[in-house]
Design an enzyme around this catalytic site. Structure first.
Site: not given
Ligand SMILES: Cc1ncc(COP(=O)(O)O)c(C=O)c1O
Length: 364
Positions: A53
């Site tokens: 992020k």
């Molecule tokens: C630990 C984790 N895994 C997966 C995701 C999913 O990613 P995306 O929001 O880009 O789909 C996030 C998003 O906040 C995350 O913090």
């Protein structure tokens, strides 16, 4: 390499957010042997905020500045399961803004504490309410934005900076690190930004790259991908953090995705623990979800493939959850040793491939 060469190669960053990106890709040898293919992990916990992020936070704030929505001394507000909040809080320190974060109460207490540690104001909101409920973390963030002058609501679900950040960085890094040989890309979808932004870049380089999204049992994303409709019957409470959604986020671009796999809370938790014990990669809950998805599509993979899995964050954020046996027992994931050993077939297969006995205690 002598000391002088070492010093010459060291780049000094002007501030911590300049260290975002360019994360390593690591060959997962045990998993590759087990599944009879070649698996490489893009390990995103090497970012300063310990997650992927970081890539979207700086871009989203810069876009808000450029559009005039955010002026010096302003406030950045976001609804977050934790990681985007942490990345925004770090970026706010460097860029000179206040930061207010609304987080669901199902997020781990480690995530909540780390947000406070970097100076953010944190509002913990109930998880099991509808997104439009006045108490939900989405609505509370919007309301705070309406009430706070010179503030911006980042809204990672619909903010184009999200997928664009992955299109501009994660995609090119993966393409470069694999010398264009990547055949499959798997990523968990929450906002959809990591999956879709990276996928768009990879598909532009080679339309044959197979893009696989990972969703949680209890979320609507896979159902939406399959039927192009939100199926309310898919909705149920679940434990996986940041994977899946109760609505379809604007950053999910189904045109660049070939397939969605739905994984459950229990299998994902065990896979994360297995990744730590078998590969030495101490990653988060959603990383376990992505590894579980690999097992669910294993029949589609063979030794000619180069499979890249994106591991979004670090295991330290889940010490009180999936890496805690009491929590695992409380969820009913570990009932007794006999229940575990009989239902968890991977143990037997590992024994065969590694040709050594992996004890129950060794796996969890
Ligand atoms: C630990 C984790 N895994 C997966 C995701 C999913 O990613 P995306 O929001 O880009 O789909 C996030 C998003 O906040 C995350 O913090």
């Amino acid at each position: 390499m002598n000391d002088t060469q070492q010093v010459a190669k060291t780049k000094i960053f002007d501030n911590i957010i300049e260290a975002v990106g360019n994360t390593p890709m690591v060959h997962l040898k045990t998993l590759s042997a087990l599944l009879g293919t070649n698996i490489y992990a893009k390990v995103e916990y090497f970012n300063p905020g310990l997650s992927a992020k970081d890539r979207i936070a700086v871009r989203a704030i810069k876009m808000a500045e450029e559009s005039g929505k955010l002026k010096p001394g302003g406030t950045v507000i976001e609804s977050t399961s934790g990681n985007t909040g942490f990345s925004l809080a770090i970026a706010c320190i460097v860029m000179g803004y206040d930061c207010i974060l609304c987080i669901p109460d199902k997020s781990s207490k480690e995530k909540i504490s780390t947000l406070k540690s970097v100076g953010a104001r944190v509002i913990v909101c109930p998880s099991n309410v509808k997104p439009e409920d006045p108490l939900s973390y989405y609505t509370q963030a919007k309301t705070l934005h309406d009430q706070t002058p010179n503030s911006v609501y980042i809204n990672q679900y619909f903010n184009v900076a999200n997928a664009e950040a992955h299109y501009a960085s994660t995609g090119p890094e993966i393409w470069d690190q694999t010398d264009g040989a990547v055949t499959h890309y798997l990523a968990a979808a929450g906002t959809g930004g990591t999956l879709s932004g990276t996928a768009k870049y990879l598909k532009e380089q080679n339309s044959e790259v197979n893009i696989i999204g990972v969703d949680a049992v209890g979320s609507v994303l896979k159902g939406y991908f399959d039927t192009k409709a939100v199926n309310k019957e898919d909705l149920q409470p679940y434990l996986l953090e940041a994977v899946g959604k109760k609505f379809v986020p604007g950053n999910l671009n189904i045109d660049v995705i070939d397939q969605f796999v739905r994984v459950n809370d229990r299998d994902s938790a065990f896979r994360a623990r297995q990744l730590a014990k078998r590969e030495g990669i101490f990653a988060g809950y959603s990383s376990g979800a992505v590894i579980q998805a690999l097992f669910q599509i294993k029949d589609q993979l063979d030794e000619s493939h180069m499979v890249v899995v994106l591991l979004p964050d670090h295991g330290s954020k889940y010490l009180s959850k999936i890496y805690n046996n009491s929590w695992m027992q409380k969820q009913g994931f570990i009932k007794s040793i006999s229940q575990y050993t009989s239902s968890y077939k991977i143990q037997k297969r590992l024994e065969k491939v590694l040709n050594k006995y992996v004890k129950y205690n060794g796996l969890i």
